[in-house]
Motif scaffolding. Structure first.
Motif, mmCIF file in Angstrom:
data_model
loop_
_atom_site.group_PDB
_atom_site.id
_atom_site.type_symbol
_atom_site.label_atom_id
_atom_site.label_comp_id
_atom_site.label_asym_id
_atom_site.label_seq_id
_atom_site.Cartn_x
_atom_site.Cartn_y
_atom_site.Cartn_z
ATOM 1 N N TYR A 44 0.824 -1.030 0.113
ATOM 2 C CA TYR A 44 0.179 -0.199 0.010
ATOM 3 C C TYR A 44 0.926 1.244 0.104
ATOM 4 O O TYR A 44 1.946 1.315 0.242
ATOM 5 C CB TYR A 44 -0.950 0.181 1.242
ATOM 6 C CG TYR A 44 -0.357 0.014 2.540
ATOM 7 C CD1 TYR A 44 0.003 1.263 3.064
ATOM 8 C CD2 TYR A 44 0.225 -1.011 3.249
ATOM 9 C CE1 TYR A 44 0.698 1.593 4.352
ATOM 10 C CE2 TYR A 44 0.903 -1.043 4.358
ATOM 11 C CZ TYR A 44 1.205 0.273 4.961
ATOM 12 O OH TYR A 44 1.826 0.401 6.274
ATOM 13 N N ASP A 77 -8.512 3.463 -3.455
ATOM 14 C CA ASP A 77 -9.194 3.691 -2.512
ATOM 15 C C ASP A 77 -8.346 4.227 -1.242
ATOM 16 O O ASP A 77 -6.962 4.028 -1.228
ATOM 17 C CB ASP A 77 -9.601 2.207 -1.830
ATOM 18 C CG ASP A 77 -10.984 1.825 -2.340
ATOM 19 O OD1 ASP A 77 -11.881 2.794 -2.735
ATOM 20 O OD2 ASP A 77 -11.055 0.697 -2.517
ATOM 21 N N THR A 78 -9.160 5.170 -0.003
ATOM 22 C CA THR A 78 -8.072 5.269 1.201
ATOM 23 C C THR A 78 -8.705 4.815 2.311
ATOM 24 O O THR A 78 -9.847 4.514 2.390
ATOM 25 C CB THR A 78 -8.153 6.954 0.852
ATOM 26 O OG1 THR A 78 -9.507 7.405 1.369
ATOM 27 C CG2 THR A 78 -7.478 7.722 -0.295
ATOM 28 N N GLN A 79 -7.541 4.424 2.997
ATOM 29 C CA GLN A 79 -8.195 4.106 4.479
ATOM 30 C C GLN A 79 -7.562 5.123 5.702
ATOM 31 O O GLN A 79 -6.291 5.256 5.410
ATOM 32 C CB GLN A 79 -7.520 2.683 4.865
ATOM 33 C CG GLN A 79 -8.437 1.635 4.203
ATOM 34 C CD GLN A 79 -7.905 0.370 4.515
ATOM 35 O OE1 GLN A 79 -6.762 0.156 5.136
ATOM 36 N NE2 GLN A 79 -8.375 -0.685 4.195
ATOM 37 N N LEU A 80 -8.278 5.667 6.387
ATOM 38 C CA LEU A 80 -7.571 6.253 7.563
ATOM 39 C C LEU A 80 -7.002 5.438 8.646
ATOM 40 O O LEU A 80 -7.517 4.576 9.088
ATOM 41 C CB LEU A 80 -8.597 7.287 8.257
ATOM 42 C CG LEU A 80 -8.152 8.317 9.123
ATOM 43 C CD1 LEU A 80 -7.288 9.242 8.387
ATOM 44 C CD2 LEU A 80 -9.540 9.086 9.525
ATOM 45 N N VAL A 81 -5.799 5.694 9.023
ATOM 46 C CA VAL A 81 -5.063 4.651 9.781
ATOM 47 C C VAL A 81 -5.179 5.266 11.125
ATOM 48 O O VAL A 81 -5.640 4.677 12.027
ATOM 49 C CB VAL A 81 -3.678 4.425 9.330
ATOM 50 C CG1 VAL A 81 -3.222 3.539 10.556
ATOM 51 C CG2 VAL A 81 -3.650 3.656 7.739
ATOM 52 N N ARG A 86 -2.913 7.904 6.486
ATOM 53 C CA ARG A 86 -3.885 7.149 5.524
ATOM 54 C C ARG A 86 -3.007 5.939 4.634
ATOM 55 O O ARG A 86 -1.846 6.341 4.589
ATOM 56 C CB ARG A 86 -4.540 8.133 4.632
ATOM 57 C CG ARG A 86 -3.612 8.881 3.872
ATOM 58 C CD ARG A 86 -4.250 9.139 2.479
ATOM 59 N NE ARG A 86 -3.041 9.807 1.639
ATOM 60 C CZ ARG A 86 -3.084 10.971 0.956
ATOM 61 N NH1 ARG A 86 -3.855 11.785 1.488
ATOM 62 N NH2 ARG A 86 -1.953 11.477 0.424
ATOM 63 N N LYS A 87 -3.762 5.276 4.295
ATOM 64 C CA LYS A 87 -3.086 4.351 3.392
ATOM 65 C C LYS A 87 -3.660 4.305 1.976
ATOM 66 O O LYS A 87 -5.215 4.585 1.948
ATOM 67 C CB LYS A 87 -3.469 2.975 3.826
ATOM 68 C CG LYS A 87 -2.668 2.279 4.899
ATOM 69 C CD LYS A 87 -2.958 0.863 5.078
ATOM 70 C CE LYS A 87 -2.267 0.391 6.186
ATOM 71 N NZ LYS A 87 -2.618 -1.186 6.416
ATOM 72 N N ILE A 89 -4.683 2.724 -1.495
ATOM 73 C CA ILE A 89 -4.756 1.281 -1.778
ATOM 74 C C ILE A 89 -5.298 0.962 -3.381
ATOM 75 O O ILE A 89 -6.071 1.768 -3.675
ATOM 76 C CB ILE A 89 -5.793 0.431 -1.103
ATOM 77 C CG1 ILE A 89 -5.146 0.373 0.537
ATOM 78 C CG2 ILE A 89 -5.694 -1.081 -1.342
ATOM 79 C CD1 ILE A 89 -6.185 0.227 1.541
ATOM 80 N N LYS A 91 -7.170 -0.153 -6.776
ATOM 81 C CA LYS A 91 -8.157 -1.001 -6.951
ATOM 82 C C LYS A 91 -7.578 -1.948 -8.030
ATOM 83 O O LYS A 91 -7.285 -1.466 -9.118
ATOM 84 C CB LYS A 91 -9.302 -0.287 -7.132
ATOM 85 C CG LYS A 91 -9.697 0.466 -6.019
ATOM 86 C CD LYS A 91 -11.001 1.159 -6.223
ATOM 87 C CE LYS A 91 -12.230 0.642 -5.718
ATOM 88 N NZ LYS A 91 -13.449 1.356 -5.786
#
Length: 92
Positions: A44, A77-81, A86-87, A89, A91
């Motif tokens: 990521y 996509d984003t993920q709040l860590v 954030r990560k 990612i 798709k």
């Protein structure tokens, strides 16, 4: 350490689905390619907007808009860590 030594040394990938997507600006495509290069290391992308801004001599707000463009068009996509982390990612 100069700026050239600080740049990652991974291959970037720009698939045809992204390369020919007319909804994406050329700068967004470049950011996507850089995200793919950084994903090679950890699976990521952990880079901040500031990192991309320094790397490409752009304003962090511009980077934010480009990443939003990639998210909105289904490329990443984003993920709040954690707060302000954030990560990014890719798709499939």
């Amino acid at each position: 350490m100069n700026r050239e030594q600080n740049k990652p040394n991974y291959f970037a990938v720009l698939p045809a689905t992204v390369r020919y997507d007319k909804r994406l600006s050329p700068q967004a495509k470049l950011i996507y390619a850089e995200i793919t290069a950084l994903c090679n290391s950890r699976g990521y992308c952990w880079a901040t907007n500031g990192y991309f801004a320094d790397l490409f001599d752009l304003n962090p707000i511009t980077i934010s808009r480009l990443i939003s463009q990639l998210v909105r068009n289904g490329c990443i996509d984003t993920q709040l860590v954690k707060y302000k982390e954030r990560k990014l990612i890719l798709k499939p």
